[in-house]
Design a protein around this motif. Structure first.
Motif, PDB file in Angstrom:
ATOM      1  N   ILE A   3      65.779 -94.766 -35.157  1.00 45.01           N
ATOM      2  CA  ILE A   3      65.982 -96.168 -34.773  1.00 45.01           C
ATOM      3  C   ILE A   3      66.691 -96.245 -33.427  1.00 45.01           C
ATOM      4  CG2 ILE A   3      67.164 -98.310 -35.391  1.00 45.01           C
ATOM      5  CD1 ILE A   3      66.778 -97.530 -38.326  1.00 45.01           C
ATOM      6  N   ARG A   4      67.719 -95.393 -33.257  1.00 46.71           N
ATOM      7  CA  ARG A   4      68.463 -95.404 -31.994  1.00 46.71           C
ATOM      8  C   ARG A   4      67.677 -94.781 -30.849  1.00 46.71           C
ATOM      9  NH1 ARG A   4      73.725 -96.791 -32.558  1.00 46.71           N
ATOM     10  NH2 ARG A   4      74.694 -96.707 -34.620  1.00 46.71           N
ATOM     11  N   GLY A   5      66.734 -93.878 -31.187  1.00 41.50           N
ATOM     12  CA  GLY A   5      65.989 -93.203 -30.129  1.00 41.50           C
ATOM     13  C   GLY A   5      66.815 -92.171 -29.396  1.00 41.50           C
ATOM     14  N   LEU A   6      67.804 -91.591 -30.108  1.00 43.77           N
ATOM     15  CA  LEU A   6      68.690 -90.605 -29.504  1.00 43.77           C
ATOM     16  C   LEU A   6      68.689 -89.324 -30.326  1.00 43.77           C
ATOM     17  CD1 LEU A   6      71.734 -92.955 -28.720  1.00 43.77           C
ATOM     18  CD2 LEU A   6      69.972 -92.183 -27.114  1.00 43.77           C
TER      19      LEU A   6
ATOM     20  N   VAL B 149      74.627 -88.704 -30.622  1.00 38.71           N
ATOM     21  CA  VAL B 149      75.132 -89.704 -31.555  1.00 38.71           C
ATOM     22  C   VAL B 149      76.391 -89.222 -32.266  1.00 38.71           C
ATOM     23  CG1 VAL B 149      74.616 -91.021 -33.641  1.00 38.71           C
ATOM     24  CG2 VAL B 149      72.861 -90.720 -31.881  1.00 38.71           C
ATOM     25  N   VAL B 150      76.327 -88.079 -32.881  1.00 39.68           N
ATOM     26  CA  VAL B 150      77.457 -87.572 -33.663  1.00 39.68           C
ATOM     27  C   VAL B 150      78.627 -87.332 -32.736  1.00 39.68           C
ATOM     28  CG1 VAL B 150      78.290 -85.699 -35.139  1.00 39.68           C
ATOM     29  CG2 VAL B 150      75.968 -86.586 -35.413  1.00 39.68           C
TER      30      VAL B 150
ATOM     31  N   SER C 190      68.898-107.495 -35.768  1.00 39.32           N
ATOM     32  CA  SER C 190      67.642-107.348 -35.040  1.00 39.32           C
ATOM     33  C   SER C 190      67.822-106.296 -33.956  1.00 39.32           C
ATOM     34  CB  SER C 190      67.226-108.672 -34.402  1.00 39.32           C
ATOM     35  OG  SER C 190      67.002-109.660 -35.384  1.00 39.32           O
ATOM     36  N   ALA C 191      66.815-105.456 -33.800  1.00 35.56           N
ATOM     37  CA  ALA C 191      66.867-104.413 -32.778  1.00 35.56           C
ATOM     38  C   ALA C 191      65.451-103.965 -32.458  1.00 35.56           C
ATOM     39  CB  ALA C 191      67.703-103.236 -33.258  1.00 35.56           C
ATOM     40  N   VAL C 192      65.318-103.363 -31.280  1.00 34.86           N
ATOM     41  CA  VAL C 192      64.025-102.809 -30.872  1.00 34.86           C
ATOM     42  C   VAL C 192      64.113-101.291 -31.040  1.00 34.86           C
ATOM     43  CG1 VAL C 192      62.350-102.550 -29.026  1.00 34.86           C
ATOM     44  CG2 VAL C 192      63.653-104.686 -29.243  1.00 34.86           C
ATOM     45  N   PRO C 193      63.474-100.715 -32.067  1.00 28.41           N
ATOM     46  CA  PRO C 193      63.588 -99.275 -32.305  1.00 28.41           C
ATOM     47  C   PRO C 193      62.801 -98.491 -31.261  1.00 28.41           C
ATOM     48  CG  PRO C 193      62.025-100.220 -33.826  1.00 28.41           C
ATOM     49  CD  PRO C 193      62.622-101.375 -33.068  1.00 28.41           C
TER      50      PRO C 193
END
Length: 695
Positions: A53-56, A61-62, A95-98
């Motif tokens: 979802i984050r695209g990372l 991230v961690v 709402s988000a753009v995955p």
């Protein structure tokens, strides 16, 4: 692990019987996004779904602060709330753009909670991120369809129905919507299929979220060029989806108004769907997306647009059918009503009629013997066509009864019998039960004016009393004793009043009086002002049309009958009374001759002699009381003979050997019209004859 509350979470993967390994596998393989945070809002763990979802990458991230990654997934306010209040939050909308679906916003339901750990260990929080885009879309579509179910087609007006579709779908579904309707829908004609491009269409509804003007104004024509999504939709009757207008061909170059609208409003995606019912085209709906909806239309949107179009098309077809039936009913009503007021010495009449969408009005001016006139007006509520048919039967019955010269109360009683028969026929019709039709009823007002005596008698069956305007212009209500509407089976009473010559009688029928009493009272108030006039009736009725009914014609229609009373000059009426003796017959003839000489009608003396002799002789033979003789000379010459008997003479053909029976037959042969009129003191036999002056 339980996503509904506090859970055990082994960060190191240890646990009895490999429980930690199982928990780790569940965490990694879950299809919903899962993340764990410490009290400092740092991300401790993020599974594959959350990373997607984050695209990372996991390394990005961690260990990162959640606030630093809010650009892609704005979770920090929720996690702060959970840690501060130490309580879970369920189904928090987000709402988000995955990264997996760039250019399209997704909807998520996020559940955040505290991770249950020993008190000696730091507090942790976790979030479960569930992609509910499809569920939200389906619910949104369902809500929009439900809204259209109640909001589109609230009336049987095609223009309003088209606008309701535009109002319902902007901005919920599209940034702009244009609805074009076939001209045949407005006329009630059957639509055609397939549709030619040159077939006339009318722009009937439009709405833009940004306030942009339409390519073609509402109410005007809306043409289509060939080789465009519009023409293709009309040709194969299938909706057309243009996801990216910039990638289409050059069809916009040949449609300048639409090209200018699309460019100025920033439209990037288009759906065109025909409005069809059983393969017949009612119109075309065009849905546009612009800046407020950056995502283009897709196949799911095409399905929703098709369902919205189907609902709208059905409403338009209902409106078309209603228009067709209303046109037939209105045509029938007008064919059953008089085209022009008759010439009568009693009154100078004028009509004003406006058909409505419900019920049928009727009115008439009936020339009666002895220069009198009957004025009648009525209303039949109900469905257009059925009410029109009933109205026609009642008007025919009233005209027939009036020709028998019945007084108003007796005529209304007979008309009530006709109404009862119509009610029985309607109750016996299975369609009445199927359509839940109300019981049959009708209102009526009937008046008779005599220009010789200037007396006006009348009665009402559930109808408003007429207005009376004096020769000086003073308006009052002429109260008539009447009864309930027709069909109740009760008798009616007669009211009689003497009127001044030049008075104006106003008979008004407003079908909306019961359903919309406030509007009806307002119209009646304006009507009283409009008839406060000494002008000719034709001018008065025109004034009513402009001042009372202009732009305010009631839904149930309205009818107006105005009549200005006249008077027969006293020198044109002569009456005598003779004893019931044989010599009186000769005296009656001589009196009639002298009067004819004064009127210059000597040429008619032989004819009048014969009529007076026969009628006066019948009084001596078959009746009692004195012989009353009256001559009225206006447009024609009327001879009346009155007696005290209640018997009615009958015309018959006498046989060669019969000694009697020829007198009345002779009168009927010589006179233009003849008849019998019963009054409170007996009966009157009358005969009309043409004169050169009245020809």
């Amino acid at each position: 692990m339980s996503l509904g509350g506090r859970v055990d979470f082994a960060a190191d993967g240890a646990g009895p019987d490999g429980a930690g390994e199982v928990e780790k596998a569940l965490f990694e393989q879950a299809r919903i996004g899962l993340e764990v945070y410490d009290s400092q809002l740092r991300i401790l763990r993020s599974n594959r779904a959350a990373l997607a979802i984050r695209g990372l990458r996991e390394s990005q991230v961690v260990g990162a602060h959640i606030g630093d990654l809010d650009v892609g997934l704005h979770l920090s306010p929720l996690i702060k709330k959970v840690l501060e209040k130490q309580s879970p939050v369920f189904d928090w909308p987000l709402s988000a753009v995955p990264a997996t679906d760039p250019g399209r916003s997704h909807e998520y339901a996020v559940t955040a909670y505290l991770v249950e750990r020993p008190e000696s260990l730091p507090t942790l929080a976790a979030a479960a991120i569930d992609d509910v885009t499809e569920q939200v879309r389906k619910q949104r579509d369902l809500d929009l369809l439900n809204l259209a179910q109640t909001g589109v087609g609230s009336t049987l007006d095609p223009m309003r129905t088209a606008q309701e579709l535009a109002d319902t779908t902007v901005p919920n579904f599209a940034d702009a919507v244009a609805v074009d309707v076939m001209e045949s829908v407005f006329t009630g004609d059957a639509p055609t299929s397939p549709v030619a491009l040159r077939l006339p269409m009318r722009r009937s509804g439009f709405k833009s979220h940004e306030g942009e003007p339409p390519a073609y104004p509402v109410g005007g024509a809306s043409p289509y060029n060939s080789h465009s999504p519009y023409s293709q939709a009309l040709a194969d009757l299938r909706p057309q989806l243009v996801a990216n207008l910039s990638a289409t061909g050059g069809w916009l170059a040949h449609d300048r108004p639409r090209r200018e609208f699309i460019v100025s409003s920033g439209v990037h995606s288009l759906i065109v769907t025909p409005l069809t019912v059983h393969g017949l085209v009612m119109g075309l709906a065009s849905f546009y997306r612009a800046r407020s909806h950056p995502e283009p239309f897709n196949e799911d949107d095409l399905s929703l647009a098709t369902q919205l179009a189907a609902r709208t098309a059905l409403c338009l077809d209902n409106a078309r059918r209603f228009t067709r039936e209303h046109t037939v009913a209105t045509t029938l009503q007008r064919s059953l009503l008089p085209w022009a007021p008759p010439e009568t010495p009693a009154v100078e009449p004028s009509y004003c009629y406006r058909s409505g969408r419900y019920g049928a009005h009727w009115f008439d001016v009936l020339p009666l013997p002895s220069c009198r006139a009957g004025l009648i007006i009525g209303y039949v509520p109900g469905e257009d066509l059925q009410a029109s048919l009933a109205m026609g039967r009642l008007r025919t019955a009233a005209s027939t009864l009036a020709s028998l010269d019945l007084p108003p109360d007796e005529l209304m009683t007979h008309l009530d019998n006709v109404a009862q028969r119509l009610a029985r026929e309607r109750d016996a019709d299975p369609a009445s039960l199927h359509h839940a039709r109300p019981p049959f009823t009708a209102s009526c007002l009937y008046m008779v004016y005599d220009p010789v005596t200037q007396q006006c008698s009348g009665t009402s069956a559930g109808h408003d009393s007429p207005l009376l305007t004096s020769p000086e212009g003073v308006v009052t209500v002429l109260e008539l004793t009447g009864g309930p509407p027709l069909g109740q089976g009760v008798p009616y009473e007669l009211s009689t009043v003497e009127l001044l010559a030049g008075s104006l009688l106003t008979l008004f029928s407003d079908g909306s009086a019961e359903r919309y009493p406030a509007e009806a009272r307002a119209r009646t108030s304006r009507l009283r002002e409009a008839v406060r006039s000494t002008a000719p009736p034709k001018q008065v009725s025109s004034s009513v049309a402009y001042k009372v009914l202009h732009d305010t014609t009631p839904e149930d229609g309205v009818a107006l009958l105005v009549a200005r009373t006249r008077r027969i000059a006293p020198d044109r009426v002569s009456s005598w009374e003779f004893p019931p003796e044989a010599p009186s017959v000769g005296e009656a003839r001589r009196s009639a001759r002298r009067q004819l000489t004064q009127w210059g009608l000597e040429d008619h003396t032989p004819l009048v002699d014969l009529v007076v002799s026969e009628l006066a002789t019948n009084v001596i033979r078959h009746a009692t009381g004195p012989i009353g003789l009256r001559l009225i000379f206006d447009r024609s010459l009327t001879v009346e003979v009155h007696d005290d008997a209640d018997t009615t003479p009958h015309l018959r053909h006498a046989g060669p050997q019969d000694e009697g029976g020829r007198g009345l037959f002779l009168v009927a042969s010589l006179a233009q019209h003849w008849g019998t009129r019963h009054e409170g003191t007996g009966k009157t036999i009358w005969a009309d004859m043409d004169t050169q002056e009245g020809a």
